[in-house]
Design a protein around this motif. Structure first.
Motif, PDB file in Angstrom:
ATOM      1  N   PRO A   1     -49.476 -15.878  14.372  1.00 33.98           N
ATOM      2  CA  PRO A   1     -48.878 -15.677  15.701  1.00 33.98           C
ATOM      3  C   PRO A   1     -49.257 -16.804  16.647  1.00 33.98           C
ATOM      4  N   ASP A   2     -48.319 -17.141  17.493  1.00 34.86           N
ATOM      5  CA  ASP A   2     -48.494 -18.080  18.611  1.00 34.86           C
ATOM      6  C   ASP A   2     -48.632 -19.535  18.214  1.00 34.86           C
ATOM      7  N   LEU A   3     -48.541 -19.843  16.953  1.00 29.95           N
ATOM      8  CA  LEU A   3     -48.664 -21.248  16.571  1.00 29.95           C
ATOM      9  C   LEU A   3     -47.307 -21.871  16.343  1.00 29.95           C
ATOM     10  N   GLY A   4     -46.285 -21.206  16.839  1.00 30.86           N
ATOM     11  CA  GLY A   4     -44.940 -21.696  16.557  1.00 30.86           C
ATOM     12  C   GLY A   4     -44.665 -23.077  17.102  1.00 30.86           C
ATOM     13  N   TYR A   5     -45.455 -23.501  18.116  1.00 27.34           N
ATOM     14  CA  TYR A   5     -45.173 -24.807  18.713  1.00 27.34           C
ATOM     15  C   TYR A   5     -45.370 -25.939  17.709  1.00 27.34           C
TER      16      TYR A   5
ATOM     17  N   PRO B   1     -41.829 -23.085  20.288  1.00 28.80           N
ATOM     18  CA  PRO B   1     -42.950 -22.643  21.131  1.00 28.80           C
ATOM     19  C   PRO B   1     -42.813 -21.179  21.514  1.00 28.80           C
ATOM     20  N   GLY B   2     -43.954 -20.508  21.465  1.00 30.81           N
ATOM     21  CA  GLY B   2     -43.936 -19.106  21.851  1.00 30.81           C
ATOM     22  C   GLY B   2     -43.659 -18.159  20.704  1.00 30.81           C
ATOM     23  N   GLN B   3     -43.314 -18.649  19.530  1.00 30.55           N
ATOM     24  CA  GLN B   3     -43.010 -17.769  18.416  1.00 30.55           C
ATOM     25  C   GLN B   3     -44.130 -17.838  17.394  1.00 30.55           C
ATOM     26  N   THR B   4     -44.074 -16.932  16.403  1.00 26.35           N
ATOM     27  CA  THR B   4     -45.076 -17.020  15.342  1.00 26.35           C
ATOM     28  C   THR B   4     -44.658 -18.076  14.349  1.00 26.35           C
TER      29      THR B   4
END
Lengths: 253, 200
Positions: free
Chosen positions: B25-29, B34-37
């Protein structure tokens, strides 16, 4: 620690050590024996020849009190023969070093034995390999330093013009340097890589020490992980005869 | 590899392609979301020090289905890819290694520590030794414009080594540069000594 010098001797240091070699001189004046740390020098009574350390011989030469007799391996004929041997007969290895001084065995004809009984005198500056009696056709350990020193300071004592000897020396240097460079190529195969450096001179070692050590170290690093796995496999595979180390009894072989 | 060694630190900064094996989670950037898993299977380039830590660490038998799977799975970086290896097998001297990576050998050694690569090991060993011979030749030629043996270019000026030589020297990686410096220093001090032997 920021010592900028790489490990080993520099060229100037090698040249300094080489000045301990004994050379033959022909004195022009009488001189009494001098007490040196390495022993007393022989009494100089011209025109008898005597053997002195190179540094003392050069000093006397500079003061015009002696002439230096070049060793027989420095003669152009000898140098040409050595060059031939380096290039044609033995391109893979260096020319052999001079044999230690020996005399015929008194009771067994045809056999010789070494003069120096103890092994203490068998390392280069203390071997009589630059005197006039040194055998021709062999390059002693300090050949380049002694040859350059003699050519620079005692060039007029040479049997031939110094220029000729110098050019032959340069050729020899180039041939051996090329051989030194290619000697690292034997490291290609796995698990191998022993280069025979028998017969290499001191100055050549000083020049190529950094390079050769770098190559060997690089090869070691590249093969480090493969070596580690191989060692583990060996230990697992069956080394029952390990002295100490961790016992792998629970590996269940 | 030592902790404080500069080359080691620089090597560890090289990017390695990694595939995440979990949803994070949260490393989508990292994957331009950004903001996604970050989804399983996403390929991201991570620096070697991070990839190594994530690949060796594992979840440690948390759930019933993942039995200590590591967080990422990594591949060899493109610098050590198959075409590079084939090119090195063909002619080690013609490959400008520096274009692949300035820390080529260092990187390769580190990767070989992490995963078994017997072919890479043999190819690299042969490459290194062959190129070392070439380096020694150039070092001596550059050392003083001496009568270099077997030089390819005949313009043995004291300032440079000729066109083909410069190409080769530009393609050296860090290990080879150090080797060149050592060989060059040795040759240069040898020549200096020979010039200076007259001064008593």
């Amino acid at each position: 620690m920021a010592l900028p010098l790489p490990p080993g001797l520099t060229q100037a240091e090698v040249a300094f050590v080489a000045e301990m070699e004994l050379v033959t001189i022909v004195p022009r004046q009488r001189l009494e024996s001098i007490d040196l740390l390495s022993g007393k020098t022989p009494v100089l009574r011209p025109p008898h020849r005597a053997e002195l350390p190179l540094w003392l011989a050069l000093l006397l030469k500079k003061q015009r009190r002696a002439n230096i007799v070049p060793p027989s391996w420095l003669h152009p004929a000898s140098l040409t023969e050595i060059i031939l041997r380096e290039t044609k007969e033995n391109p893979a290895a260096f020319s052999p070093p001079p044999p230690p001084p020996s005399r015929a065995h008194p009771r067994e004809p045809g056999r010789a034995r070494r003069l120096a009984e103890s092994d203490a005198n068998l390392s280069p500056p203390f071997q009589p390999s630059c005197t006039a009696e040194a055998p021709a056709g062999y390059l002693p350990y300090h050949w380049l330093e002694v040859a350059e020193a003699l050519l620079a300071h005692a060039g007029d004592d040479m049997p031939v013009p110094a220029g000729e000897v110098r050019s032959l020396l340069r050729d020899l240097v180039e041939v051996r340097a090329a051989k030194m460079r290619s000697s690292t190529s034997q490291l290609e195969g796995f698990g191998g890589g022993l280069m025979s450096l028998r017969g290499v001179g001191a100055m050549e070692l000083a020049e190529s020490r950094g390079f050769v050590l770098g190559v060997v170290d690089g090869v070691r690093k590249i093969g480090a992980s493969a070596e580690a796995t191989r060692r583990e496999e060996e230990e697992l595979g069956g080394g029952r005869n390990d002295d100490d180390d961790e016992s792998d009894d629970d590996m269940g072989i | 590899m030592s902790y404080y060694d500069i080359d080691s630190i620089l090597t560890d900064a090289e990017k390695i392609p990694c595939t995440f094996q979990f949803d994070i989670p949260d490393l989508g950037y990292l994957d331009n979301n950004p903001g996604q898993t970050l989804k399983t299977g996403a390929r991201v380039g991570l620096p070697l020090w991070l990839a190594e830590m994530l690949a060796i660490a594992n979840t440690g038998n948390i759930g019933p289905d993942d039995q200590g799977k590591s967080f990422v799975a990594f591949d060899l970086p493109p610098a050590l890819g198959n075409d590079v290896v084939q090119a090195l097998k063909a002619d080690p001297r013609a490959v400008p290694i520096r274009d692949q990576s300035a820390h080529f050998y260092s990187l390769a050694t580190h990767m070989m520590d992490l995963s078994e690569e017997p072919e890479l090991s043999t190819v690299l060993r042969k490459t290194f030794v062959t190129r070392a011979g070439e380096i020694a030749l150039h070092a001596r030629k550059a050392g003083g414009g001496g009568s270099g043996k077997g030089g390819a270019s005949e313009e043995g000026s004291n300032l440079g080594v000729g066109g083909a030589g410069e190409e080769f020297l530009r393609g050296l990686d860090e290990w080879e540069r150090k080797l060149f410096r050592k060989a060059h220093d040795g040759a240069r001090s040898g020549k200096e000594w020979m010039e200076g032997v007259k001064k008593f």
